[in-house]
Design an enzyme around this catalytic site. Structure first.
Site, mmCIF file in Angstrom:
data_model
loop_
_atom_site.group_PDB
_atom_site.id
_atom_site.type_symbol
_atom_site.label_atom_id
_atom_site.label_comp_id
_atom_site.label_asym_id
_atom_site.label_seq_id
_atom_site.Cartn_x
_atom_site.Cartn_y
_atom_site.Cartn_z
ATOM 1 N N SER A 1 -0.005 -1.252 -6.270
ATOM 2 C CA SER A 1 -0.249 -2.546 -6.836
ATOM 3 C C SER A 1 0.639 -2.152 -8.731
ATOM 4 O O SER A 1 1.013 -1.014 -8.950
ATOM 5 C CB SER A 1 -1.534 -3.280 -7.152
ATOM 6 O OG SER A 1 -1.955 -3.064 -6.355
ATOM 7 N N LYS B 1 -14.388 -8.187 -7.679
ATOM 8 C CA LYS B 1 -13.217 -9.578 -9.280
ATOM 9 C C LYS B 1 -12.649 -10.500 -7.233
ATOM 10 O O LYS B 1 -12.702 -11.730 -8.691
ATOM 11 C CB LYS B 1 -12.305 -8.478 -9.588
ATOM 12 C CG LYS B 1 -11.819 -8.818 -10.869
ATOM 13 C CD LYS B 1 -10.921 -8.471 -11.735
ATOM 14 C CE LYS B 1 -10.600 -9.700 -12.867
ATOM 15 N NZ LYS B 1 -10.548 -8.969 -14.465
ATOM 16 N N ASP B 2 -12.537 -10.292 -6.674
ATOM 17 C CA ASP B 2 -11.571 -11.242 -6.403
ATOM 18 C C ASP B 2 -12.611 -12.137 -5.821
ATOM 19 O O ASP B 2 -12.272 -13.821 -5.613
ATOM 20 C CB ASP B 2 -10.914 -10.039 -4.455
ATOM 21 C CG ASP B 2 -9.385 -9.559 -4.941
ATOM 22 O OD1 ASP B 2 -8.875 -10.507 -6.322
ATOM 23 O OD2 ASP B 2 -9.302 -8.733 -4.387
ATOM 24 N N HIS C 1 0.660 -1.130 0.557
ATOM 25 C CA HIS C 1 0.201 0.104 0.266
ATOM 26 C C HIS C 1 0.829 0.866 0.213
ATOM 27 O O HIS C 1 0.170 2.359 0.267
ATOM 28 C CB HIS C 1 -1.114 -0.313 1.242
ATOM 29 C CG HIS C 1 -2.144 -1.566 1.143
ATOM 30 N ND1 HIS C 1 -3.186 -0.693 1.074
ATOM 31 C CD2 HIS C 1 -2.356 -1.797 0.212
ATOM 32 C CE1 HIS C 1 -4.368 -1.762 0.418
ATOM 33 N NE2 HIS C 1 -3.484 -2.807 0.115
ATOM 34 N N GLU D 1 5.835 -33.808 0.643
ATOM 35 C CA GLU D 1 4.113 -33.862 -0.007
ATOM 36 C C GLU D 1 4.559 -33.203 -1.710
ATOM 37 O O GLU D 1 5.597 -32.344 -1.514
ATOM 38 C CB GLU D 1 3.797 -32.102 0.823
ATOM 39 C CG GLU D 1 3.547 -32.918 1.594
ATOM 40 C CD GLU D 1 2.340 -33.289 2.071
ATOM 41 O OE1 GLU D 1 1.828 -34.416 1.382
ATOM 42 O OE2 GLU D 1 1.233 -32.413 3.013
HETATM 43 C C1 HEM Z 1 0.359 -21.981 6.855
HETATM 44 C C2 HEM Z 1 -0.892 -22.634 7.684
HETATM 45 C C3 HEM Z 1 -0.928 -24.320 8.093
HETATM 46 C C4 HEM Z 1 0.346 -24.757 7.600
HETATM 47 C C5 HEM Z 1 -0.243 -24.681 5.334
HETATM 48 C C6 HEM Z 1 -0.220 -26.382 7.185
HETATM 49 C C7 HEM Z 1 -0.659 -26.896 7.336
HETATM 50 C C8 HEM Z 1 -0.684 -28.699 7.928
HETATM 51 C C9 HEM Z 1 -0.646 -29.458 7.444
HETATM 52 C C10 HEM Z 1 0.114 -30.042 5.973
HETATM 53 C C11 HEM Z 1 -0.782 -30.895 8.034
HETATM 54 C C12 HEM Z 1 -0.821 -32.788 7.975
HETATM 55 C C13 HEM Z 1 -2.380 -32.385 8.015
HETATM 56 C C14 HEM Z 1 -2.377 -34.290 7.481
HETATM 57 O O1 HEM Z 1 -1.921 -34.670 6.730
HETATM 58 O O2 HEM Z 1 -3.317 -34.926 8.476
HETATM 59 C C15 HEM Z 1 -1.124 -29.880 9.243
HETATM 60 C C16 HEM Z 1 -2.036 -30.783 10.743
HETATM 61 C C17 HEM Z 1 -2.272 -29.878 11.752
HETATM 62 N N1 HEM Z 1 -2.027 -28.885 12.097
HETATM 63 FE FE1 HEM Z 1 -1.696 -27.110 10.657
HETATM 64 N N2 HEM Z 1 -0.650 -26.048 8.780
HETATM 65 C C18 HEM Z 1 -1.576 -23.968 9.560
HETATM 66 C C19 HEM Z 1 -2.009 -23.755 10.244
HETATM 67 C C20 HEM Z 1 -2.086 -24.297 11.883
HETATM 68 C C21 HEM Z 1 -2.844 -24.206 13.210
HETATM 69 C C22 HEM Z 1 -2.452 -22.597 13.290
HETATM 70 C C23 HEM Z 1 -2.928 -24.850 13.711
HETATM 71 C C24 HEM Z 1 -3.040 -24.446 15.155
HETATM 72 C C25 HEM Z 1 -4.016 -23.804 15.997
HETATM 73 C C26 HEM Z 1 -2.624 -26.261 12.950
HETATM 74 C C27 HEM Z 1 -3.230 -27.348 13.951
HETATM 75 C C28 HEM Z 1 -2.564 -28.387 13.292
HETATM 76 C C29 HEM Z 1 -2.793 -29.823 13.432
HETATM 77 C C30 HEM Z 1 -3.593 -30.264 14.930
HETATM 78 C C31 HEM Z 1 -2.672 -30.902 12.604
HETATM 79 C C32 HEM Z 1 -2.678 -32.364 13.209
HETATM 80 C C33 HEM Z 1 -3.735 -32.490 12.866
HETATM 81 C C34 HEM Z 1 -4.123 -33.658 11.411
HETATM 82 O O3 HEM Z 1 -3.178 -33.586 10.729
HETATM 83 O O4 HEM Z 1 -5.149 -33.094 10.735
HETATM 84 N N3 HEM Z 1 -2.149 -25.488 11.907
HETATM 85 N N4 HEM Z 1 -0.891 -28.723 9.130
#
Ligand code: HEM
Ligand code: FES
Lengths: 182, 428
Positions: free
Chosen positions: B220, B244-245, B216, B288
């Protein structure tokens, strides 16, 4: 009367103030660094983790040509009771072109028993070759499926990306049929 | 931030707040009146889309964390319980799992947009740097998230990636023990990964604020890559680009929903549904999909670097691979300095355009190589060689081709203004 002194001699006052700023800043930085250490060190292996450091293994059930895997510090340890051909081959290859040159005799306490940490020295996968029908790689030892490292019957790296031989853990023979790892 | 002169609001409550904290004035200035080039195409949707995905990841993640147990003996089962017993747990987990993939899709397109239209160039270098930083943090977050279900694939991915640091001379082994909190990937590792996986998305949010703030200040970029000269070249952000978004976001979310509900496991791997066993590595481990190109770069360094025909080695193959893999991301930070060509948009730089499209193909091909086994052979060609050539092109693009074009490429004539170009296109 420092302030008047500083006023009278401006240059002198400036350098003095700079010096005080700098030394205060340096002290602050050193203090922050010292304070950071406990936070970083808390990530290192804790006392209970370090305490699980030894494992005893009974060798009696292992036949010639067989291998078993035991757990030591959460890692697999390979124990192979080598055949005489495997021993002969390992000793013959002492003079081969080795990436991490080591004599077979330097890697065993008793040539019949090969004890190795079963962790590929490339990126830590567990190589195959413990079970009868596993691929053993081109050199009759172990084969790491992750990126294709071949180890020989002394656990030495022969081909593939791994830089080092499979590590020999610290161990001792408590008796002829009992070893203590760690 | 916005202080000084302020237009009063009609609504008494809004005015009461705004006269004490001019937050509504800020929103009006930055999101309603904000003058935006009037020639955006759909590539300009992906920033907003990425933002929505980040919020979606945080919301689903926080709810998942209420049911998840970060312990080596319980993590796998707690995720299975989320899938079977927790109300809507299956949906929340699939939203989070596939949300990560769609977040990366959006961000990859967003980065490509920046490269194609030269958005990284002066005066937007810092904006670009914040973007690359977000990308790095996302990679760390996704990597640690993937280990949380404590599956074979996740646990071994963690092992292989943390072991990369063992390649660092002298301190490597110590550093890896520090990362693990033990002698292998185990409970202490899982615990700290959970802690960081919870933290990092909020750090990302903070960097996103800086990223948007910097945007900002400069305003852009646009598909022509020329700066707007006045009101005839811009439209207010609202309602033009909010509309548009919203449209682009809807299309994107439809695709996301289709995958999440009908093909929830397309991006997953069977070994991700088997509990982690530190004694047995799965026969074919792959990261992945969004990491595959970097994984291929890592594996393509199969040779030691040293003085030829001697045994002197400066960098062994393992360390070389690690440097190349991290270097492939780090090099993005310096793109604004590799390319100082005065023309931004690839539309007016035919050679840069070819080189960049080739890079995109190269990146996809690297992804393919990363997916196959290390010793795979296709059409009689060992894929390692394909990976090596692609890696060479990847780095050559940044450190040789772009700097050379930046000095030597003659650009096509630029339109006089955004307005002229838009009207000319309408007339044609
Ligand atoms: C930038 C944002 C985020 C990305 C890219 C991300 C990515 C991931 C990925 C790839 C997994 C594995 C999923 C699976 O294979 O089951 C995962 C699991 C998990 N994430 Fe995140 N996550 C993000 C944000 C968060 C936040 C903010 C929290 C909690 C406050 C969180 C909590 C969890 C938990 C508890 C799991 C384990 C349960 C599961 O596998 O579904 N994640 N996350
Ligand atoms: S981990 Fe064994 S070859 Fe890479």
């Amino acid at each position: 009367m420092t302030s008047t002194a500083a006023n009278q001699n401006k240059d002198d006052g400036e350098t003095r103030r700079e010096f005080l700023f700098l030394s205060a800043g340096a002290m602050g930085a050193i203090g922050a660094g010292i304070l950071a250490w406990p936070f970083v060190d808390s990530l290192n292996p804790a006392a209970d983790t370090l305490a699980m450091a030894t494992t005893e293994v009974d060798l009696t059930p292992i036949q010639v040509g067989q291998a078993i895997t035991v757990v030591w510090r959460g890692k697999p340890v390979f124990i192979r009771r080598r055949t005489s051909e495997e021993i002969a081959k390992a000793e013959k290859d002492d003079n081969a072109d080795l990436r991490d040159p080591q004599k077979d005799s330097a890697r065993v306490k008793n040539p019949e028993w090969l004890v190795l940490v079963g962790v590929c020295t490339h990126l830590g996968c567990v190589p195959l070759g413990q079970k009868g029908n596993d691929p053993k790689g081109e050199y009759g030892g172990w084969f790491c499926p992750c990126h294709g490292s071949h180890y020989d019957s002394s656990g030495r790296i022969r081909r593939g990306p791994a830089p080092k031989n499979l590590a020999v853990p610290p161990y001792e023979f408590v008796s002829d049929t009992l070893i203590k790892i760690g | 931030m916005a202080s000084g002169k302020r237009e009063p609001f009609d609504n008494a409550f809004v005015e009461w707040v705004d006269s004490r904290l001019p937050i509504f004035t800020l929103m009006v200035k930055e999101y309603r009146a904000f003058p935006t080039p009037k020639n955006f195409n759909y590539f300009w949707n992906f920033g907003a889309i990425a933002m929505v995905m980040l919020v979606l990841m945080i919301v689903t993640g926080i709810v998942l964390a209420m049911h998840y147990t970060p312990h080596a003996t319980m993590a796998f089962n707690s995720v299975e319980r989320i899938m079977r017993d927790v109300n809507w747990g299956w949906m929340l987990r699939y939203m989070h799992m596939n949300g990560a993939s769609f977040f990366f899709i959006a961000v990859y397109i967003h980065i490509f947009r920046g490269m194609y239209y030269g958005s990284y160039k002066k005066p937007r270098e810092l904006l670009w740097i914040f973007g690359v930083l977000i990308f790095l943090l996302m990679m760390a977050t996704a990597f640690m998230g993937y280990t949380l279900p404590w599956s074979q694939m996740g646990g071994w991915a963690a092992t292989v990636i943390t072991n990369l640091f063992s390649a660092i001379p002298l301190v490597g082994e110590k550093l890896v023990a520090l990362l693990w909190g033990g002698f292998s990937v185990d409970n202490p590792t899982l615990n700290r990964f959970f802690s960081l996986h919870y933290l990092l998305p909020f750090v990302i949010l903070g960097v996103v604020v800086l990223h948007v703030w910097a945007l900002h200040v400069t305003g852009s970029n646009n598909p022509l890559g020329i700066e707007p000269n006045g009101p005839q070249d811009t439209v207010p952000f609202h309602p033009y680009y909010t509309a548009k978004d919203t449209f682009g976001l809807s299309v994107f979310l439809i695709l996301y929903v289709v995958v999440t509900f009908w093909f929830p496991n397309v991006f997953a791997h069977p070994d991700h549904f088997v509990q982690y066993d530190s004694m047995v590595t799965p026969p074919h481990i792959v990261p992945e999909w969004y990491f595959l190109p970097y994984y291929a770069i890592l594996r393509s360094i199969t040779f030691d670097i040293g003085i030829p025909f001697t045994d002197i080695v400066f960098i062994n193959a393992k360390f070389g691979g690690v440097i190349a893999m991290f270097g492939a991301v780090i090099v993005l930070f310096f793109l604004p300095w590799f390319d100082s060509h005065p023309v931004r948009s690839a539309r007016f730089r035919p050679w840069y355009k070819i080189a960049l499209l080739a890079l995109a193909l190269d990146f996809i091909l690297l992804g393919y190589v990363g997916m196959e086994t290390a010793d795979a052979v296709k059409f009689g060609i060992p894929l390692v060689y394909v990976g090596q050539i692609c890696t060479l092109y990847y780095f050559a693009f940044f450190v040789a081709i772009v700097p050379w074009l930046s000095k030597n490429e003659k650009a096509l004539p630029l339109p006089k203004s955004i307005n002229d170009a838009v009207l000319a296109a309408k007339g044609a």
